[in-house]
Design a protein around this motif. Structure first.
Motif, mmCIF file in Angstrom:
data_model
loop_
_atom_site.group_PDB
_atom_site.id
_atom_site.type_symbol
_atom_site.label_atom_id
_atom_site.label_comp_id
_atom_site.label_asym_id
_atom_site.label_seq_id
_atom_site.Cartn_x
_atom_site.Cartn_y
_atom_site.Cartn_z
ATOM 1 N N ILE A 73 0.866 -1.192 0.000
ATOM 2 C CA ILE A 73 0.000 0.000 0.000
ATOM 3 C C ILE A 73 0.896 1.235 0.000
ATOM 4 O O ILE A 73 1.852 1.312 0.782
ATOM 5 C CB ILE A 73 -0.913 -0.014 1.250
ATOM 6 N N ASP A 74 0.576 2.183 -0.862
ATOM 7 C CA ASP A 74 1.344 3.431 -0.994
ATOM 8 C C ASP A 74 0.411 4.572 -0.598
ATOM 9 O O ASP A 74 -0.619 4.782 -1.245
ATOM 10 C CB ASP A 74 1.800 3.556 -2.458
ATOM 11 N N THR A 75 0.767 5.317 0.452
ATOM 12 C CA THR A 75 -0.180 6.304 0.986
ATOM 13 C C THR A 75 0.009 7.730 0.440
ATOM 14 O O THR A 75 -0.668 8.654 0.914
ATOM 15 C CB THR A 75 -0.109 6.324 2.533
ATOM 16 N N HIS A 76 0.893 7.895 -0.546
ATOM 17 C CA HIS A 76 1.068 9.247 -1.124
ATOM 18 C C HIS A 76 1.845 9.128 -2.439
ATOM 19 O O HIS A 76 3.037 8.810 -2.442
ATOM 20 C CB HIS A 76 1.811 10.143 -0.133
ATOM 21 N N ALA A 132 -3.227 2.635 -3.617
ATOM 22 C CA ALA A 132 -2.466 3.874 -3.440
ATOM 23 C C ALA A 132 -3.420 5.030 -3.178
ATOM 24 O O ALA A 132 -4.562 5.016 -3.634
ATOM 25 C CB ALA A 132 -1.621 4.164 -4.680
ATOM 26 N N ALA A 133 -2.920 6.021 -2.420
ATOM 27 C CA ALA A 133 -3.622 7.292 -2.269
ATOM 28 C C ALA A 133 -2.918 8.260 -3.213
ATOM 29 O O ALA A 133 -1.766 8.629 -2.985
ATOM 30 C CB ALA A 133 -3.554 7.785 -0.832
ATOM 31 N N ALA A 134 -3.613 8.638 -4.287
ATOM 32 C CA ALA A 134 -2.957 9.351 -5.386
ATOM 33 C C ALA A 134 -3.501 10.766 -5.572
ATOM 34 O O ALA A 134 -4.690 11.022 -5.383
ATOM 35 C CB ALA A 134 -3.131 8.558 -6.681
ATOM 36 N N TYR A 135 -2.612 11.650 -5.975
ATOM 37 C CA TYR A 135 -2.981 12.986 -6.423
ATOM 38 C C TYR A 135 -3.174 12.926 -7.935
ATOM 39 O O TYR A 135 -2.364 12.331 -8.651
ATOM 40 C CB TYR A 135 -1.864 13.985 -6.133
ATOM 41 N N CYS A 136 -4.227 13.593 -8.421
ATOM 42 C CA CYS A 136 -4.367 13.817 -9.852
ATOM 43 C C CYS A 136 -3.856 15.234 -10.108
ATOM 44 O O CYS A 136 -3.072 15.742 -9.309
ATOM 45 C CB CYS A 136 -5.820 13.621 -10.265
ATOM 46 N N THR A 137 -4.227 15.883 -11.202
ATOM 47 C CA THR A 137 -3.883 17.299 -11.366
ATOM 48 C C THR A 137 -5.135 18.136 -11.084
ATOM 49 O O THR A 137 -6.167 17.604 -10.674
ATOM 50 C CB THR A 137 -3.387 17.601 -12.799
ATOM 51 N N ASN A 313 2.703 10.097 19.712
ATOM 52 C CA ASN A 313 1.558 9.223 19.365
ATOM 53 C C ASN A 313 0.851 9.614 18.075
ATOM 54 O O ASN A 313 -0.351 9.363 17.921
ATOM 55 C CB ASN A 313 0.543 9.166 20.513
ATOM 56 N N ALA A 314 1.592 10.245 17.170
ATOM 57 C CA ALA A 314 0.987 10.588 15.878
ATOM 58 C C ALA A 314 0.941 9.333 15.006
ATOM 59 O O ALA A 314 1.834 8.486 15.071
ATOM 60 C CB ALA A 314 1.807 11.676 15.193
ATOM 61 N N ARG A 315 -0.096 9.233 14.200
ATOM 62 C CA ARG A 315 -0.202 8.099 13.277
ATOM 63 C C ARG A 315 0.770 8.321 12.102
ATOM 64 O O ARG A 315 0.989 9.464 11.678
ATOM 65 C CB ARG A 315 -1.630 7.967 12.751
ATOM 66 N N ILE A 316 1.326 7.226 11.583
ATOM 67 C CA ILE A 316 2.353 7.337 10.533
ATOM 68 C C ILE A 316 2.025 6.407 9.374
ATOM 69 O O ILE A 316 1.653 5.245 9.582
ATOM 70 C CB ILE A 316 3.754 6.977 11.102
ATOM 71 N N GLY A 317 2.180 6.921 8.153
ATOM 72 C CA GLY A 317 2.131 6.095 6.949
ATOM 73 C C GLY A 317 3.456 6.241 6.215
ATOM 74 O O GLY A 317 4.301 7.069 6.591
ATOM 75 N N VAL A 318 3.645 5.458 5.172
ATOM 76 C CA VAL A 318 4.892 5.539 4.412
ATOM 77 C C VAL A 318 4.547 5.458 2.929
ATOM 78 O O VAL A 318 3.596 4.771 2.546
ATOM 79 C CB VAL A 318 5.894 4.459 4.881
ATOM 80 N N ALA A 319 5.317 6.186 2.107
ATOM 81 C CA ALA A 319 4.882 6.349 0.715
ATOM 82 C C ALA A 319 6.042 6.655 -0.218
ATOM 83 O O ALA A 319 7.102 7.116 0.206
ATOM 84 C CB ALA A 319 3.866 7.485 0.649
ATOM 85 N N THR A 320 5.789 6.447 -1.518
ATOM 86 C CA THR A 320 6.818 6.712 -2.528
ATOM 87 C C THR A 320 6.923 8.192 -2.890
ATOM 88 O O THR A 320 7.988 8.682 -3.236
ATOM 89 C CB THR A 320 6.512 5.952 -3.832
ATOM 90 N N ASP A 321 5.777 8.905 -2.939
ATOM 91 C CA ASP A 321 5.737 10.288 -3.431
ATOM 92 C C ASP A 321 6.360 10.441 -4.816
ATOM 93 O O ASP A 321 7.016 11.450 -5.116
ATOM 94 C CB ASP A 321 6.390 11.266 -2.441
ATOM 95 N N THR A 358 2.241 -2.845 4.714
ATOM 96 C CA THR A 358 0.994 -3.619 4.585
ATOM 97 C C THR A 358 -0.035 -3.123 5.613
ATOM 98 O O THR A 358 -0.688 -2.107 5.376
ATOM 99 C CB THR A 358 1.284 -5.134 4.717
ATOM 100 N N LEU A 359 -0.124 -3.805 6.741
ATOM 101 C CA LEU A 359 -1.147 -3.430 7.726
ATOM 102 C C LEU A 359 -0.972 -2.002 8.248
ATOM 103 O O LEU A 359 -1.965 -1.293 8.478
ATOM 104 C CB LEU A 359 -1.129 -4.439 8.896
ATOM 105 N N GLY A 360 0.280 -1.559 8.437
ATOM 106 C CA GLY A 360 0.501 -0.203 8.940
ATOM 107 C C GLY A 360 -0.125 0.836 8.028
ATOM 108 O O GLY A 360 -0.830 1.749 8.476
ATOM 109 N N ASN A 361 0.119 0.693 6.720
ATOM 110 C CA ASN A 361 -0.470 1.654 5.784
ATOM 111 C C ASN A 361 -1.981 1.447 5.643
ATOM 112 O O ASN A 361 -2.714 2.420 5.403
ATOM 113 C CB ASN A 361 0.228 1.567 4.423
#
Ligand code: GUN
Ligand code: ZN
Length: 435
Positions: A73-76, A132-137, A313-321, A358-361
């Motif tokens: 899973i890619d979050t950004h 993935a959580a993706a930006y369009c234009t 205690n902030a939530r964290i994701g990880v991503a390719t950008d 995986t589960l974290g994202n």
């Protein structure tokens, strides 16, 4: 019930590892089976038990000795930036103005957007990423192209049309009203359709006027369950510009706080240059800080402070950008993440890395019951990993004795070649371009 049974070494997390030796946080089955039918996981267990499943007509796919895991899973990620990757610039703002804001204007052409969307999903699948959580234009047609292609491939995807009404070329601007209207129309059309989700996407505070942020707040109030995605505290020049634009607000996170954009479905890309107050606000609102290591190193933005974020205690994701990021691979992303944290004197164990992708994202996206796990009822989005796919890795595997060592090798040296197969809703998708 007919379906498919995947045989191999099964690995799935059920909690965040408390440390490198927390074997309670995951389930590993040496000779395991994952049964799938109608796009969902039906059962997970020992291969010997698979025969007891009421699936007499099931096709068996033998992936031994490979690892079977939940799809990555890619979050950004920015799908319109495929042709921006590897652009040479001094810093974030130069990179945006010189390359990104030029390239994104091409997405006014819906045929171009459709072409890139197809190539984008081919690439994600090649690397084992299934959500993935993706930006369009800024162009609504860019989001139409993205969702149309994702729907065709039955992918679980999150995306949104970018809203931006200042500090960019005219070809890349909407207005507060048109940004609101077009986002609302796209959200109504696509959110919850099949496996698709809409993300309300103000690009960042630098490219939205207070009027646009107010209208974005209206949209968030109308659709409180929708995702919100934006950028914050990525580079020092950006932080200084945000301060100039919003002198009366306490800090950069405070801008999004002021306009009511924070909450458990809000993804904030980067979060590098954070004050204690900002981290506290992230925690209080349940917003997610998204770590983008290859991008942060490539653009030279800074080093993410994972321990500090966790202490708050902030939530964290990880991503390719992508396209600030330089790889579509979540393995490579965590490899670079590991190096960033090494430079900060922080530890990231292999099992924590594989939890994160995986589960974290999935948790970062509030989708932990749907994706990121191999459990009955979850989507059958699955990746199969072969740590011997590359000659020098096969050689190293001769010395590998533990699962952690194998995971670390996959992360450190792996790329698309180690992804033996990617299943999307139970169907093999790698090498099967829908394009
Ligand atoms: N901040 C605002 N837009 C962008 C973008 O497209 N990429 C990155 N890395 N940062 C941004
Ligand atoms: Zn980004």
């Amino acid at each position: 019930m007919s379906g498919r049974i995947l045989r191999g070494r099964v690995l799935t997390f059920h909690d965040e590892p408390a440390g490198p030796d927390d074997h309670q946080s995951y389930r590993y089955i040496e000779d395991g089976a994952v049964a799938v039918a109608d796009g969902k996981i039906v059962a997970v267990g020992e291969w010997s038990e698979a025969l007891t499943l009421a699936m007499p007509k099931a096709e068996v796919i033998d992936h031994r000795p490979h690892l079977i895991m939940p799809g990555f899973i890619d979050t950004h990620i920015h799908y319109p930036q495929m042709q921006v990757v590897g652009s040479y610039a001094k810093d974030l703002l130069e990179w945006l103005n010189t390359y990104t804001f030029i390239e994104e204007q091409r997405f006014a052409d819906e045929r171009h957007a459709a072409r890139i969307a197809g190539l984008f999903f081919d690439e994600l699948i090649r690397y084992g990423t299934t959500t993935a959580a993706a930006y369009c234009t800024v162009h609504p047609q860019s989001a139409e192209a993205f969702f149309t292609e994702a729907e065709k491939r039955n992918l679980r995807m999150i995306a949104g049309k970018v809203m931006m009404d200042r500090n960019a070329p005219p070809g890349l601007l909407d207005t507060a009203q048109s940004g609101y209207d077009e986002s609302r129309r796209l959200l109504e059309k696509w959110d919850g359709r099949g496996r698709l989700h809409y993300a309300i996407t103000p690009r960042f505070a630098l490219t939205s006027t207070p009027e646009q942020l107010e209208m974005t707040q209206d949209l968030v109030r109308e659709y409180p369950d929708a995702y919100v995605q934006t950028h914050v505290n990525e580079s020092l020049g950006e932080v200084a510009f945000a301060k100039e634009l919003f002198p009366n607000l306490p800090d950069y996170v405070g801008v999004y706080e002021h306009y009511g954009l924070l909450g458990p479905k809000t993804l904030l890309g980067h979060c590098i240059h954070m004050t204690e107050r900002e981290i506290a606000v992230m925690y209080e609102t349940g917003s997610v800080a998204v770590f983008c290591p290859t991008s942060n190193l490539f653009i030279g933005s800074g080093l993410f402070d994972r321990d500090r974020m966790r202490a708050g205690n902030a939530r964290i994701g990880v991503a390719t950008d992508i396209g600030g990021g330089t790889s579509y691979s979540m393995l490579k992303t965590l490899d670079e993440g590991y190096k960033v944290l090494q430079l900060k004197g922080q530890r990231l164990s292999p099992i924590e890395s594989f939890y994160m992708m995986t589960l974290g994202n999935a948790r970062a996206l509030s989708l932990e019951h749907t994706i990121g796990v191999l459990e009955p009822g979850a989507d059958a989005d699955i990746v199969v990993l072969d740590a011997r796919a590359v000659p020098h890795m096969a050689l190293k595997m001769e010395q590998v004795e533990t699962l952690s060592e194998e995971l670390f090798l996959l992360q450190t040296c792996g790329d698309d070649r180690v992804v033996a197969q990617t299943y999307v809703a139970g169907e093999a998708a790698k090498g099967v371009s829908a394009w």
